[in-house]
Design an enzyme around this catalytic site. Structure first.
Site, PDB file in Angstrom:
ATOM      1  N   CYS A 103       0.729  -1.229  -0.083  1.00 17.90           N
ATOM      2  CA  CYS A 103       0.026   0.107   0.109  1.00 17.90           C
ATOM      3  C   CYS A 103       0.930   1.038  -0.056  1.00 17.90           C
ATOM      4  O   CYS A 103       1.592   1.467   1.139  1.00 17.90           O
ATOM      5  CB  CYS A 103      -0.888  -0.231   1.239  1.00 17.90           C
ATOM      6  SG  CYS A 103      -2.053   1.369   1.264  1.00 17.90           S
ATOM      7  N   CYS A 110      -2.488  15.007   3.322  1.00 22.10           N
ATOM      8  CA  CYS A 110      -3.661  14.753   2.524  1.00 22.10           C
ATOM      9  C   CYS A 110      -4.397  16.032   2.884  1.00 22.10           C
ATOM     10  O   CYS A 110      -4.566  16.516   3.905  1.00 22.10           O
ATOM     11  CB  CYS A 110      -4.377  13.711   2.656  1.00 22.10           C
ATOM     12  SG  CYS A 110      -5.743  13.355   1.680  1.00 22.10           S
ATOM     13  N   CYS A 117      -9.278   9.360   9.096  1.00 23.48           N
ATOM     14  CA  CYS A 117      -8.016   9.145   8.565  1.00 23.48           C
ATOM     15  C   CYS A 117      -7.011  10.090   8.978  1.00 23.48           C
ATOM     16  O   CYS A 117      -7.112  11.363   8.962  1.00 23.48           O
ATOM     17  CB  CYS A 117      -8.150   9.379   6.996  1.00 23.48           C
ATOM     18  SG  CYS A 117      -6.309   8.925   6.153  1.00 23.48           S
ATOM     19  N   GLY A 157      -2.602  10.488   1.132  1.00 21.59           N
ATOM     20  CA  GLY A 157      -2.859  11.264   0.143  1.00 21.59           C
ATOM     21  C   GLY A 157      -4.159  10.635  -0.716  1.00 21.59           C
ATOM     22  O   GLY A 157      -4.376   9.674  -0.648  1.00 21.59           O
ATOM     23  N   GLU A 158      -4.614  11.558  -1.640  1.00 24.71           N
ATOM     24  CA  GLU A 158      -5.733  11.284  -2.645  1.00 24.71           C
ATOM     25  C   GLU A 158      -4.828  11.035  -3.919  1.00 24.71           C
ATOM     26  O   GLU A 158      -4.470  12.064  -4.386  1.00 24.71           O
ATOM     27  CB  GLU A 158      -6.629  12.339  -2.600  1.00 24.71           C
ATOM     28  CG  GLU A 158      -7.499  12.362  -3.704  1.00 24.71           C
ATOM     29  CD  GLU A 158      -8.409  11.368  -4.028  1.00 24.71           C
ATOM     30  OE1 GLU A 158      -8.220  10.720  -5.059  1.00 24.71           O
ATOM     31  OE2 GLU A 158      -8.844  10.574  -2.964  1.00 24.71           O
ATOM     32  N   SER A 189      -7.602   3.773  -4.905  1.00 24.86           N
ATOM     33  CA  SER A 189      -8.624   4.430  -3.856  1.00 24.86           C
ATOM     34  C   SER A 189      -8.871   5.733  -4.170  1.00 24.86           C
ATOM     35  O   SER A 189      -7.635   6.529  -3.684  1.00 24.86           O
ATOM     36  CB  SER A 189      -8.272   3.770  -2.674  1.00 24.86           C
ATOM     37  OG  SER A 189      -9.427   4.261  -1.814  1.00 24.86           O
ATOM     38  N   SER A 212     -13.770   5.498  -1.869  1.00 24.92           N
ATOM     39  CA  SER A 212     -14.236   5.576  -0.736  1.00 24.92           C
ATOM     40  C   SER A 212     -15.457   5.904  -0.282  1.00 24.92           C
ATOM     41  O   SER A 212     -15.613   7.654  -0.432  1.00 24.92           O
ATOM     42  CB  SER A 212     -13.149   6.427   0.219  1.00 24.92           C
ATOM     43  OG  SER A 212     -11.918   5.825   0.064  1.00 24.92           O
ATOM     44  N   LEU A 213     -16.602   5.545  -0.151  1.00 22.90           N
ATOM     45  CA  LEU A 213     -17.934   5.872  -0.095  1.00 22.90           C
ATOM     46  C   LEU A 213     -18.226   6.387   1.351  1.00 22.90           C
ATOM     47  O   LEU A 213     -18.588   7.338   1.789  1.00 22.90           O
ATOM     48  CB  LEU A 213     -19.005   4.893  -0.748  1.00 22.90           C
ATOM     49  CG  LEU A 213     -20.430   5.579  -1.116  1.00 22.90           C
ATOM     50  CD1 LEU A 213     -20.306   6.710  -1.966  1.00 22.90           C
ATOM     51  CD2 LEU A 213     -21.173   4.401  -1.553  1.00 22.90           C
ATOM     52  N   HIS A 214     -18.348   5.344   2.053  1.00 17.49           N
ATOM     53  CA  HIS A 214     -18.373   5.406   3.707  1.00 17.49           C
ATOM     54  C   HIS A 214     -19.979   6.055   4.075  1.00 17.49           C
ATOM     55  O   HIS A 214     -20.055   6.286   5.262  1.00 17.49           O
ATOM     56  CB  HIS A 214     -17.281   6.268   4.250  1.00 17.49           C
ATOM     57  CG  HIS A 214     -15.952   5.800   3.799  1.00 17.49           C
ATOM     58  ND1 HIS A 214     -15.597   4.545   3.730  1.00 17.49           N
ATOM     59  CD2 HIS A 214     -14.943   6.609   3.452  1.00 17.49           C
ATOM     60  CE1 HIS A 214     -14.335   4.321   3.502  1.00 17.49           C
ATOM     61  NE2 HIS A 214     -13.822   5.560   3.021  1.00 17.49           N
ATOM     62  N   CYS A 331      -4.120   4.201   8.071  1.00 18.71           N
ATOM     63  CA  CYS A 331      -3.413   5.135   7.113  1.00 18.71           C
ATOM     64  C   CYS A 331      -3.055   6.375   7.796  1.00 18.71           C
ATOM     65  O   CYS A 331      -3.679   6.989   8.605  1.00 18.71           O
ATOM     66  CB  CYS A 331      -4.515   5.579   5.806  1.00 18.71           C
ATOM     67  SG  CYS A 331      -3.721   6.749   4.919  1.00 18.71           S
TER      68      CYS A 331
END
Length: 346
Positions: A103, A110, A117, A157-158, A189, A212-214, A331
């Protein structure tokens, strides 16, 4: 000085030609680097003059190893790496029956602000280059003596907020001169940057897209994810439909279960209704404890009940196995702890 890991073979071919060298030298250099030789002086099939040119223009951007943590409960290892400018990132190596996964982080910090996170606390410092992301894999392989077969862009990070570097990274590691990792062994992701999902779909890469809906409603999602104020769930679902139609790839929806926020029976039913027409899979993630957050993990029986409801309503799902919990493998937690310790010593 330029990080040579940011160069693909075509880039290095051009550099060789511009600097009076034979183009085939580029392949030689890349072969040395991806075979873990990170000193130009040791590239014995290159003329000394070529090596001197390389040393005057490039550096090989392998990070310094700050810490290595090994889980006592499984084969998970977490690595804290430091780059030349002092930026610190983390990545996680996990051993599975089907291969070794890593990963990787795509940014230092971020900007997305998700409450569950730790990597977003303090915001984003900078983007990582393609070569700096690649270096996480090279360095980890060198330490573990294991070949990485699966890559997950799910660290700090995104990825779609660092779009160009992410795409170049995906291209290089897929090449046979690079790490030769097939796109079907790569998962990206994102928290749902809608315009970039459309751009990614148009590239028709055969990677797995994880959203990443959540949450099952915008109101619910805004409680933990600031990005929900910019892009609605409807917009995300529309972009996912486009992605599926373009790539014919199943999408994974990540759903971090948070006690008393999104773990109710009603939430499970809403989620099933939202996703019922999509080629998808739901990855249920018991939320990790973050020191700076008051979000709590639901009881095991509630997690199982949520999963069972999705199954009954026709939504494929799994409950993610927790790995590396004893080494801050969630993360951003390890980097955050490290930076806090540095601040305390200053």
């Amino acid at each position: 000085m330029v990080n040579i890991l940011d160069f693909n073979l075509e880039d290095l071919n051009i550099w060789m030609k511009q600097n009076g060298e034979k183009e085939f030298r580029a392949k030689q250099v890349i072969n040395w680097i991806y075979n873990k030789i990170w000193d130009f002086n040791k590239m014995s099939n290159l003329p000394k003059s070529t090596r001197e040119k390389l040393k005057s223009f490039f550096y090989i951007g392998i990070p310094e190893v700050v810490e290595i943590y090994e889980s006592s409960g499984d084969d998970t290892k977490k690595f804290l790496y430091k780059y030349r400018d002092g930026s610190v990132i983390e990545c996680v190596e996990m051993d599975y029956n089907y291969g070794n996964s890593i990963c990787v982080s795509t940014q230092v910090g971020c900007r997305m602000g998700c409450k569950f996170c730790a990597s977003t606390i303090g915001g984003v410092i900078r983007n990582l280059t393609a070569g700096e992301i690649i270096a996480q894999i090279l360095c980890t392989e060198s330490i573990t003596h294991k070949k990485i077969s699966n890559v997950v862009l799910m660290g700090s990070g995104e990825p779609l907020d660092n779009y160009e570097n992410t795409i170049k990274f995906l291209d290089i590691i897929n090449k046979d001169y690079g790490l030769n990792i097939g796109h079907r062994h790569i998962t990206l992701s994102t928290c749902g940057i809608v315009p970039k999902i459309y751009e990614l779909a148009d590239l028709n890469l055969q990677i797995t897209l994880a959203i990443s809906l959540h949450a099952s409603s915008d109101e619910e999602r805004r409680k933990t994810m600031p990005i929900a104020n910019k892009y609605s769930i409807e917009e995300i679902i529309d972009s996912c439909k486009y992605y599926i139609n373009k790539t014919n790839r199943r999408i994974t929806f990540e759903y971090a279960l948070v006690k008393n926020i999104n773990d109710s029976i009603e939430s499970a039913k809403k989620l099933a209704k939202l996703l019922q027409s999509l080629l998808c899979h739901v990855n249920l993630i018991p939320v990790n404890q973050v020191t700076e957050s008051d979000l709590k993990k639901p009881a095991k029986e509630n997690i199982k009940k949520f999963s069972n409801i999705l199954t009954e309503l026709g939504i494929n799902n799994t409950i993610r196995r927790e790995m590396g919990s004893d080494i801050n493998a969630a993360c951003g937690q390890l980097r955050r702890n490290y930076m806090n310790n540095i601040e305390e010593r200053c």
